[in-house]
Design a protein around this motif. Structure first.
Motif, PDB file in Angstrom:
ATOM      1  N   PHE A 268      -8.988 -22.433  37.483  1.00 28.14           N
ATOM      2  CA  PHE A 268      -8.884 -23.581  36.576  1.00 28.14           C
ATOM      3  C   PHE A 268      -8.249 -23.182  35.255  1.00 28.14           C
ATOM      4  O   PHE A 268      -7.423 -23.906  34.705  1.00 28.14           O
ATOM      5  CB  PHE A 268     -10.257 -24.218  36.322  1.00 28.14           C
ATOM      6  N   VAL A 269      -8.636 -22.034  34.724  1.00 19.26           N
ATOM      7  CA  VAL A 269      -8.058 -21.558  33.470  1.00 19.26           C
ATOM      8  C   VAL A 269      -6.563 -21.315  33.648  1.00 19.26           C
ATOM      9  O   VAL A 269      -5.747 -21.749  32.829  1.00 19.26           O
ATOM     10  CB  VAL A 269      -8.779 -20.282  32.978  1.00 19.26           C
ATOM     11  N   LEU A 270      -6.188 -20.641  34.737  1.00 16.38           N
ATOM     12  CA  LEU A 270      -4.776 -20.368  34.983  1.00 16.38           C
ATOM     13  C   LEU A 270      -3.989 -21.660  35.150  1.00 16.38           C
ATOM     14  O   LEU A 270      -2.901 -21.820  34.584  1.00 16.38           O
ATOM     15  CB  LEU A 270      -4.605 -19.459  36.208  1.00 16.38           C
ATOM     16  N   ALA A 271      -4.530 -22.615  35.893  1.00 11.60           N
ATOM     17  CA  ALA A 271      -3.840 -23.900  36.091  1.00 11.60           C
ATOM     18  C   ALA A 271      -3.652 -24.622  34.758  1.00 11.60           C
ATOM     19  O   ALA A 271      -2.567 -25.145  34.473  1.00 11.60           O
ATOM     20  CB  ALA A 271      -4.628 -24.779  37.064  1.00 11.60           C
ATOM     21  N   SER A 272      -4.692 -24.627  33.928  1.00 14.10           N
ATOM     22  CA  SER A 272      -4.593 -25.283  32.620  1.00 14.10           C
ATOM     23  C   SER A 272      -3.525 -24.629  31.751  1.00 14.10           C
ATOM     24  O   SER A 272      -2.744 -25.321  31.083  1.00 14.10           O
ATOM     25  CB  SER A 272      -5.936 -25.219  31.893  1.00 14.10           C
ATOM     26  N   LEU A 273      -3.482 -23.304  31.770  1.00 14.34           N
ATOM     27  CA  LEU A 273      -2.506 -22.602  30.937  1.00 14.34           C
ATOM     28  C   LEU A 273      -1.078 -22.793  31.449  1.00 14.34           C
ATOM     29  O   LEU A 273      -0.143 -22.894  30.650  1.00 14.34           O
ATOM     30  CB  LEU A 273      -2.865 -21.119  30.838  1.00 14.34           C
ATOM     31  N   ILE A 274      -0.900 -22.855  32.758  1.00 11.19           N
ATOM     32  CA  ILE A 274       0.435 -23.119  33.314  1.00 11.19           C
ATOM     33  C   ILE A 274       0.917 -24.499  32.866  1.00 11.19           C
ATOM     34  O   ILE A 274       2.064 -24.667  32.428  1.00 11.19           O
ATOM     35  CB  ILE A 274       0.435 -22.980  34.853  1.00 11.19           C
ATOM     36  N   ILE A 275       0.045 -25.485  32.945  1.00 12.13           N
ATOM     37  CA  ILE A 275       0.413 -26.840  32.516  1.00 12.13           C
ATOM     38  C   ILE A 275       0.741 -26.854  31.027  1.00 12.13           C
ATOM     39  O   ILE A 275       1.734 -27.458  30.597  1.00 12.13           O
ATOM     40  CB  ILE A 275      -0.708 -27.841  32.851  1.00 12.13           C
ATOM     41  N   ASN A 276      -0.078 -26.169  30.225  1.00 12.00           N
ATOM     42  CA  ASN A 276       0.174 -26.136  28.778  1.00 12.00           C
ATOM     43  C   ASN A 276       1.502 -25.462  28.449  1.00 12.00           C
ATOM     44  O   ASN A 276       2.210 -25.901  27.527  1.00 12.00           O
ATOM     45  CB  ASN A 276      -0.971 -25.430  28.046  1.00 12.00           C
ATOM     46  N   GLU A 277       1.849 -24.402  29.178  1.00 11.35           N
ATOM     47  CA  GLU A 277       3.142 -23.742  28.938  1.00 11.35           C
ATOM     48  C   GLU A 277       4.294 -24.693  29.269  1.00 11.35           C
ATOM     49  O   GLU A 277       5.263 -24.771  28.519  1.00 11.35           O
ATOM     50  CB  GLU A 277       3.275 -22.464  29.778  1.00 11.35           C
ATOM     51  N   CYS A 278       4.170 -25.412  30.369  1.00  5.01           N
ATOM     52  CA  CYS A 278       5.220 -26.366  30.747  1.00  5.01           C
ATOM     53  C   CYS A 278       5.364 -27.451  29.689  1.00  5.01           C
ATOM     54  O   CYS A 278       6.485 -27.810  29.301  1.00  5.01           O
ATOM     55  CB  CYS A 278       4.909 -26.993  32.104  1.00  5.01           C
ATOM     56  N   ARG A 279       4.239 -27.953  29.209  1.00  6.30           N
ATOM     57  CA  ARG A 279       4.280 -28.980  28.162  1.00  6.30           C
ATOM     58  C   ARG A 279       4.914 -28.427  26.884  1.00  6.30           C
ATOM     59  O   ARG A 279       5.702 -29.111  26.229  1.00  6.30           O
ATOM     60  CB  ARG A 279       2.883 -29.507  27.879  1.00  6.30           C
ATOM     61  N   SER A 280       4.588 -27.205  26.529  1.00  6.37           N
ATOM     62  CA  SER A 280       5.142 -26.589  25.331  1.00  6.37           C
ATOM     63  C   SER A 280       6.655 -26.409  25.453  1.00  6.37           C
ATOM     64  O   SER A 280       7.399 -26.654  24.495  1.00  6.37           O
ATOM     65  CB  SER A 280       4.472 -25.242  25.067  1.00  6.37           C
TER      66      SER A 280
END
Length: 141
Positions: free
Chosen positions: A94-106
């Motif tokens: 879950f942490v990895l998925a959240s961070l991947i999404i945040n990087e894409c958004r950034s």
């Protein structure tokens, strides 16, 4: 393709899902580069801001490490008390998925700020994915 078959072996350090860690690393690099480009285009270059961003990314990697180490500890404790705690491994994912999404958004935010026209479907799609991941995490609390 031979190299991917070689790395699909489960005996490598990141397991069979190593590609997700590589994806996150690539997104880190792309986010950093698009951030530099955005700063240059907008005449806002600052080495201290860049350093803070790099330190923040290192912190995210530490967060991933902790999110995967905690379940290892719980699984060991579960063995001692005869309780199956293997489900705790989802914490790391879950942490990895959240961070991947945040990087894409950034990355998309950097592109928009640099003057690129980003399709709204990408922005909305990542918002939806982020909300879904967050809601799953909240359900498990």
């Amino acid at each position: 393709m031979v190299i991917f078959n070689y790395f699909n072996n489960r005996d490598i350090p990141f397991g069979e899902h190593w590609i997700l860690f590589l994806l996150y690393l690539l997104l880190n690099i792309i986010d950093t580069l698009t951030g530099f480009a955005k700063a240059r285009i907008n005449n806002q270059e600052s080495s201290s801001v860049a350093l803070i961003g790099i330190i923040r990314k290192m912190g995210y990697w530490i967060m991933i490490l902790i999110a995967f180490l905690i379940p290892v500890g719980f699984q060991e404790l579960g063995k001692i008390i005869s309780v199956d705690l293997s489900v705790t491994i989802f914490l790391g994912w879950f942490v990895l998925a959240s961070l991947i999404i945040n990087e894409c958004r950034s990355i998309l935010e950097n592109l928009v700020d640099a003057g690129c026209k980003v399709p709204q479907i990408l922005i909305k799609g990542l918002e939806t994915a982020s909300k879904n991941i967050e809601s799953i995490g909240e359900e498990n609390e």
